[in-house]
Design an enzyme around this catalytic site. Structure first.
Site, PDB file in Angstrom:
ATOM      1  N   PHE A 133      65.622  61.263  10.987  1.00 45.20           N
ATOM      2  CA  PHE A 133      65.847  62.537  11.665  1.00 45.20           C
ATOM      3  C   PHE A 133      65.779  62.270  13.170  1.00 45.20           C
ATOM      4  O   PHE A 133      64.894  61.549  13.635  1.00 45.20           O
ATOM      5  CB  PHE A 133      64.766  63.541  11.251  1.00 45.20           C
ATOM      6  CG  PHE A 133      65.025  64.930  11.733  1.00 45.20           C
ATOM      7  CD1 PHE A 133      65.949  65.738  11.087  1.00 45.20           C
ATOM      8  CD2 PHE A 133      64.350  65.435  12.835  1.00 45.20           C
ATOM      9  CE1 PHE A 133      66.195  67.033  11.531  1.00 45.20           C
ATOM     10  CE2 PHE A 133      64.606  66.724  13.289  1.00 45.20           C
ATOM     11  CZ  PHE A 133      65.530  67.525  12.637  1.00 45.20           C
ATOM     12  N   LYS A 228      58.806  73.782   5.024  1.00 49.36           N
ATOM     13  CA  LYS A 228      59.837  73.506   4.024  1.00 49.36           C
ATOM     14  C   LYS A 228      59.272  73.773   2.630  1.00 49.36           C
ATOM     15  O   LYS A 228      59.087  74.922   2.239  1.00 49.36           O
ATOM     16  CB  LYS A 228      60.353  72.071   4.180  1.00 49.36           C
ATOM     17  CG  LYS A 228      60.963  71.761   5.551  1.00 49.36           C
ATOM     18  CD  LYS A 228      61.483  70.344   5.611  1.00 49.36           C
ATOM     19  CE  LYS A 228      61.890  69.916   7.022  1.00 49.36           C
ATOM     20  NZ  LYS A 228      63.013  70.695   7.563  1.00 49.36           N
TER      21      LYS A 228
END
Length: 404
Positions: A133, A228
């Site tokens: 990421f 998440k």
């Protein structure tokens, strides 16, 4: 090749799987509606029903009535470690090794710099997952500048083999955010240790979706977000794991008054506290911390093993549905088929992916798009049904046929 004649069989399978699902009742712990198939829990988890009443009490009573007294009387001061201990079983950690606070990026910085400082002398490089990421890459570059090291990007599966006498530490993603590929935490960590390096793992796309074994795998430091698969809400604070044996040597690059051995002594010199408290910096984010604490109630009576079993069954079923229903050649599966290499999302490469996802969302199927051509569908086993997977595949088939 698509086979629409299988639609009745798939409908019957979805109904049977939902009827036998041991986690089916957990869906009722969330605020969801049947009009939408929500497959973006790998970006933002759904709202747990207990969060709103808990926050209302925090705001009206703990803040509105008790005010400053709540730091002690409502347990605000100890929340980072208390909530860390609630996350610990979800990442395979014993109590006293996880502290909650700050963002994922800030915690990656703390963990990576601390790892480099604990590495044997003479080490000059930091390995980083080449497909990481972006923020992890940015932070790794900043940590390298700060410590006088260099960064060497390496494919995650090759990090262990690439480590050598120059390697101080490696920063690796447990699950690739684009493809959903699951990497070998135990094997990679063991290889890094054999080379004399430390292992720092990013758990953002794995914790809460599959079993994680930080203690058993000998991980040195780890970082993860909570918004998440842990459903903590937008911007909910991240967590930092520091293996118990390393805590006395953990030298944070961001020493703040909250991690001082005597935080209210206001001494001009810094003396770190003992244990996981060393991972704290400044005043905790109380509202979001306590929203996260309430969100974690959805895990009562739930095991990560059951979550993993359903995750694999859900993604297997979705892969089967899309293979049967999608027009031939319209999408390519990017997520690995083998269970040992799969997280809890399915990624498809598709021409016109941005337009396809916009149309899916308009029709009530919410996933997300990653440039240039990736459709991501995150399956949160706590609330996703097999019927949802089938409905998503049917609508995806309609949309891709219409955009061919």
């Amino acid at each position: 090749m698509s086979d629409p004649t299988r639609a009745p069989e798939l409908t019957a399978r979805a109904a049977a799987l939902d009827a036998a699902d041991p986690l089916a009742a957990v869906r009722d712990r969330f605020v969801l509606d049947d009009a939408t198939v929500y497959l973006d829990g790998n970006s933002l988890g759904a709202l747990p029903a207990e969060v709103l009443p808990r926050l209302a009490d925090v705001v009206t009573r703990e803040w509105g009535e008790l005010r400053i007294r709540s730091w002690e009387e409502s347990g605000w001061w100890t929340a980072p470690e208390r909530i860390g201990d609630r996350i610990a079983p979800l990442v395979g950690a014993a109590p006293g090794q996880v502290v909650v606070g700050d963002s994922t990026s800030v915690n990656v910085f703390k963990a990576l710099v601390a790892a480099v400082r604990m590495a044997p002398p003479g080490r000059t490089e930091i390995l980083v997952d080449a497909a990481t990421f972006p923020t992890d890459g940015y932070i790794a570059a900043a940590a390298a500048r700060l410590t006088g090291h260099t960064v060497r990007p390496v494919p995650a599966a090759e990090v262990g083999a690439a480590a050598g006498p120059a390697t101080a530490a490696a920063l690796v993603n447990h699950v690739d955010y684009r493809t959903g590929r699951l990497h070998d935490m135990g094997g990679t960590t063991a290889a890094l240790h054999a080379a004399g390096a430390l292992a720092v793992w990013d758990l953002c796309h794995s914790a809460g979706a599959l079993p994680v074994a930080l203690d058993a795998d000998g991980v040195d430091l780890a970082v993860g977000c909570t918004y998440k698969y842990l459903n903590g809400g937008p911007g909910s604070p991240a967590y930092l794991y520091v293996r118990r044996e390393l805590q006395p040597r953990f030298d944070s690059p961001l020493p703040g008054w909250n991690s001082h051995a005597d935080p209210f002594g206001m001494a001009p010199g810094y003396q770190p506290a003992e244990g996981a408290v060393r991972g704290r910096v400044g005043t905790p984010e109380i509202l979001s911390l306590l929203a996260l604490e309430a969100a974690l109630d959805v895990w009562d009576g739930v095991t990560t093993e059951d979550v993993r079993a359903k995750s694999l069954a859900l993604t297997d079923f979705f892969l089967d549905c899309t293979a049967a229903l999608l027009p031939a050649g319209r999408a390519e599966f990017v997520t690995p088929a083998p269970h040992a290499e799969r997280g809890s999302q399915v990624s498809l490469r598709c021409a016109g992916a941005a337009e396809v996802m916009r149309e899916l969302t308009a029709r009530g199927v919410v996933g997300d798009f990653r440039p240039p051509d990736i459709l991501r569908f995150g399956f949160t086993p706590l609330y996703t049904r097999y019927a949802d997977a089938l409905r998503a595949a049917r609508i995806l088939a309609d949309v891709t046929e219409g955009t061919a």
